[in-house]
Write an enzyme that holds these catalytic residues in place. Structure first.
Site, short mmCIF file in Angstrom:
data_model
loop_
_atom_site.label_atom_id
_atom_site.label_comp_id
_atom_site.label_asym_id
_atom_site.label_seq_id
_atom_site.Cartn_x
_atom_site.Cartn_y
_atom_site.Cartn_z
N HIS A 99 1.88 -1.81 -13.39
CA HIS A 99 2.18 -2.43 -12.10
C HIS A 99 2.86 -3.79 -12.24
O HIS A 99 2.20 -4.82 -12.05
CB HIS A 99 0.87 -2.67 -11.34
CG HIS A 99 0.15 -1.46 -10.90
ND1 HIS A 99 0.37 -0.85 -9.69
CD2 HIS A 99 -0.81 -0.73 -11.52
CE1 HIS A 99 -0.42 0.20 -9.57
NE2 HIS A 99 -1.14 0.30 -10.67
N GLU A 138 4.46 -5.28 -10.15
CA GLU A 138 4.36 -5.97 -8.86
C GLU A 138 3.09 -6.81 -8.74
O GLU A 138 3.03 -7.70 -7.89
CB GLU A 138 4.46 -4.96 -7.70
CG GLU A 138 3.26 -4.06 -7.48
CD GLU A 138 3.18 -2.86 -8.43
OE1 GLU A 138 3.98 -2.79 -9.39
OE2 GLU A 138 2.31 -2.00 -8.21
N GLU A 183 -3.06 5.97 -4.80
CA GLU A 183 -3.68 7.24 -5.17
C GLU A 183 -2.67 8.35 -4.87
O GLU A 183 -2.38 8.65 -3.73
CB GLU A 183 -4.99 7.41 -4.39
CG GLU A 183 -5.67 8.74 -4.60
CD GLU A 183 -5.78 9.13 -6.07
OE1 GLU A 183 -6.32 8.35 -6.87
OE2 GLU A 183 -5.30 10.23 -6.42
N CYS A 202 2.95 3.61 -11.32
CA CYS A 202 1.62 4.22 -11.44
C CYS A 202 1.52 5.49 -10.59
O CYS A 202 2.11 6.50 -10.94
CB CYS A 202 0.54 3.19 -11.13
SG CYS A 202 -1.05 3.64 -11.81
N1 GLN Z 1 -5.08 7.12 -10.65
C1 GLN Z 1 -4.14 7.01 -9.58
C2 GLN Z 1 -3.54 8.36 -9.22
O1 GLN Z 1 -3.82 9.33 -9.78
C3 GLN Z 1 -3.04 6.04 -9.91
C4 GLN Z 1 -3.60 4.64 -10.01
C5 GLN Z 1 -2.66 3.56 -9.62
O2 GLN Z 1 -1.64 3.77 -8.96
N2 GLN Z 1 -3.02 2.37 -10.00
O3 GLN Z 1 -2.73 8.43 -8.34
#
Ligand code: GLN
Length: 202
Positions: free
Chosen positions: A177, A179, A51, A82
């Site tokens: 991702h 990973e 996040e 991400c």
């Molecule tokens: N929605 C997340 C964010 O805003 C990212 C999601 C993720 O890393 N899988 O940071």
């Protein structure tokens, strides 16, 4: 180069363990990075998925925002997946109030860009820079790159043209991702940047 490159994974929140496992499997020496001294001891840094607003806040309360920004400005190779891509972006769209990023990548990235219906999905991406086979890509509440500056190389797009992997010098970012899928080619590409950077620093 003899020996393995020493790489860090920013370990404030997110899927740190998956990156550590993958990088270790590729022969890298991996360190968890939470403090400026730990950052100073690595030749590359992974910003994990998770996040982005939480990682941003924690990085500021741990006194890591400025050191990471300075390291990026100094040429440190960084790979963000991400949330990590969001943290690398110069401009974050749909961030929470007051959300900041480390920046470095000349892109605008929109958080949670796929809406509720398609919050998570998998797809195959043909990525010329990586060759065959196509990449199996897992998207989880993923961001999309809405603007990429001139110095940014677009590595992958979705069928609709949405940009989901980019590289600018030694900064690499993916909306998805690798990973979690055992896809190693992005991390190998990152490690090549790390080796080059370590050789220059030696
Ligand atoms: N929605 C997340 C964010 O805003 C990212 C999601 C993720 O890393 N899988 O940071």
């Amino acid at each position: 180069m003899a020996g393995s490159p020493r790489v860090g994974v920013l370990a404030l929140q997110g899927d740190v363990r998956e990156h550590v496992a993958l990088l270790s499997g590729l022969g890298a020496e991996v360190a968890l990075v939470r403090r400026p001294e730990e950052l100073a001891a690595v030749h590359g840094l992974v910003l994990p998925g998770g996040e982005s607003s939480v990682i941003d806040k924690l990085s500021r309360s741990f006194g890591m925002q400025t050191p990471v920004r300075e390291a990026i400005a100094g040429g440190l190779p960084v790979y963000g997946t991400c949330a990590g891509l969001i943290l690398l972006a110069d401009e974050v769209l749909d961030g929470i109030r007051g959300q900041e990023s480390f920046g470095g990548l000349d892109v605008a990235v929109r958080r949670n860009a796929f809406g509720r219906q398609t919050e998570s999905f998998e797809t195959e991406l043909a990525i010329a820079a990586l060759g065959e086979p196509p990449v199996r890509a897992t998207f989880i509440r993923a961001p999309i790159v809405e603007r990429a500056g001139e110095r940014v190389e677009v590595l992958a797009t979705l069928a609709d043209g949405g940009i989901v992997a980019v590289e600018q010098g030694r900064l690499l970012g993916t909306s998805f991702h690798p990973e979690v899928d055992g896809e190693t080619r992005f991390h190998q590409r990152f490690l090549a940047h790390v080796r080059a950077f370590a050789a220059e620093a030696a």
